[in-house]
Write a protein that holds these residues in place. Sequence first.
Motif, short mmCIF file in Angstrom:
data_model
loop_
_atom_site.label_atom_id
_atom_site.label_comp_id
_atom_site.label_asym_id
_atom_site.label_seq_id
_atom_site.Cartn_x
_atom_site.Cartn_y
_atom_site.Cartn_z
N MET B 72 31.05 -73.69 -103.87
CA MET B 72 30.63 -74.72 -102.92
C MET B 72 31.71 -75.80 -102.78
N ALA B 76 33.78 -76.70 -99.45
CA ALA B 76 33.65 -78.05 -98.88
C ALA B 76 35.01 -78.74 -98.78
N GLU B 79 40.26 -77.30 -95.33
CA GLU B 79 40.55 -78.09 -94.14
C GLU B 79 39.40 -77.94 -93.14
N GLN B 80 38.94 -76.70 -92.98
CA GLN B 80 37.75 -76.43 -92.18
C GLN B 80 36.65 -75.97 -93.14
N PRO B 81 35.69 -76.83 -93.49
CA PRO B 81 34.65 -76.42 -94.43
C PRO B 81 33.81 -75.27 -93.86
N PRO B 83 30.17 -72.53 -94.56
CA PRO B 83 28.90 -72.42 -95.29
C PRO B 83 29.01 -71.52 -96.52
N TYR B 85 26.37 -69.55 -99.20
CA TYR B 85 25.00 -69.18 -99.52
C TYR B 85 25.01 -68.66 -100.95
#
Lengths: 342, 342
Positions: B72, B76, B79-81, B83, B85
Amino acid sequence: CPVVVIAHESHPGTAELVGGAVMRAALTTNMPEGVFSLLYGGGRTVGISVVQHPVIQAVGFTGSRSGGTALMAAAANREQPIPVYAEMSSVNPVVILPGALERGETALAEAFFGSLTLGVGQFCTNPGLLFLPEGKGFGFIERLRELVTAATPGTMLNAGICQAYADTVEAVASTEGVQTIARATAAAGQGAPAVFSVSLRRFLEADLLRGEMFGPGTLIVRGSLEEIEAAIPELEGQLTATVHGTAEELAAHASLVTALESRAGRLIFNSFPTGVEVCHSMVHGGPFPATSDGRSTSVGTMAIHRFTRAVAWQGFPDACLPAELQEGNSLGIRRLVDGEFV
Amino acid sequence: CPVVVIAHESHPGTAELVGGAVMRAALTTNMPEGVFSLLYGGGRTVGISVVQHPVIQAVGFTGSRSGGTALMAAAANREQPIPVYAEMSSVNPVVILPGALERGETALAEAFFGSLTLGVGQFCTNPGLLFLPEGKGFGFIERLRELVTAATPGTMLNAGICQAYADTVEAVASTEGVQTIARATAAAGQGAPAVFSVSLRRFLEADLLRGEMFGPGTLIVRGSLEEIEAAIPELEGQLTATVHGTAEELAAHASLVTALESRAGRLIFNSFPTGVEVCHSMVHGGPFPATSDGRSTSVGTMAIHRFTRAVAWQGFPDACLPAELQEGNSLGIRRLVDGEFV
């Protein structure tokens, strides 16, 4: 679930009017006490504190990239991380195909200027980037130059936004290879429309040019259609992407459309990105940094998914299920039963 | 979109068999080259590197809380977070109401034991927490004690999981106020079933007792039904929550069910949480830390939403729309048109 809204410090009066309307609606519809709260003041400090509070379970935000990423970090660092739906920046690329110019360059320039200057350029869907085929569209540029030169600058939301716009415009103007097509003059607190031009090759070299000028400023990028298509994957995520042209051109440039689809939440043909309708088919969202969470939309009926969580009920007697799951379907909602919608 | 799977180092052979089956299916259905990749080795280092790679756009993970939170953080901080799961820990509370005991304590204990020891307790839905009304259920406990004492310990997936289970069981056993009901003995590498008991008051005081014993261990918490209901909001998020009782008890304790619903992705009545079906109504997910993203499910048809992003197409000629949006509906899919499903 209860909602807490933090009023923007630049329009406390508007926030109070809207908050009062929401409160009256909550009372009229017998909502529970506390279902809606409006907080004033404190800017980022209050915002971060609210996001860190354990009862808060999801966050919506529209504003700057630094503000949005600060909220994302606060939410990710909670003991229990929560979703953040932040709308942070979008330059909303517009691609003009030759057929659109053949229909009339003057009218296209006037319509584009209307979109660019709407709300003194302070729409999140403001068209800040325009791809124009090399060697074409001189009438379009000339009409845009006239309109910008004669434009009446408007007052921006606050001094900070106005200064940031002026600084960015200045930085773009002084970037090597950038040509100033037109700039209106502005008094203090006002945002003056500005149009620049640059070659596609130079555009791809200068990171600054791919960022947002939040205000009525736009950058025209000149290249061949092949170069334009190849440049799309280099763009960050966008709320919108627009194509002007003919149906035949769309069909002939299907891979350009596919490239735009990978970068945006809303694809627009022969219209302008400013303007958002609350309807079923609306998507106001897009890949990062247009939003922090491209899976959802902030406008339209699908927006409710931001605040829902699926729960399966296994083996419960019909009478003990929530009303929406009971066989009688007393709420009259559409249901998926064994794979069939009934 | 292409999928990259990282094989777990504890079962490379199984991973190869499954990966080969996926590859054959991809070839048979004419999927593009590279649609599926299987990586071996390296554990967390490889995992973090893959998550950090710019082409990766979403991550699924099942494993430890430390592993999941590391992924996670990596996602996060991109540079581009993107998702993540992650399915990380769940103690899957089971609430026994008096009516369930009246139906037969022995059978209930045997069924519970079966769920507790399935797969040497290594199911993410393993029932690690059992709320039992004070002063009742002595036959249930006695039968459970017999079963655990006579149990054949099983070999766990790897030495690390086995050691972590043994350590956690030891920590629970030595926590003040905890009574050991029964513990089987185990050889090296094996997980021995273990059952403990504690008062509800003490349970709420000791953080350790609300954590996961990953393996065939469970904690029986004794209190009044009022105390049990009040304790539910103190639990972390869960994949499942289970109630055993009569339909009349369910109706009488609707607020207990509401409390459980706020903490879990699947609510189960008169059955056991181990066992997951791939079907439309399945939700295998839940609030943090059961999963890092409670909005979705890892099993069931709804799982596809993890890897989708909505896009609105505005003003496009019908022939230039994706097939699923064209008026002819050549794919025969259900569509929402102006708010009506057609």
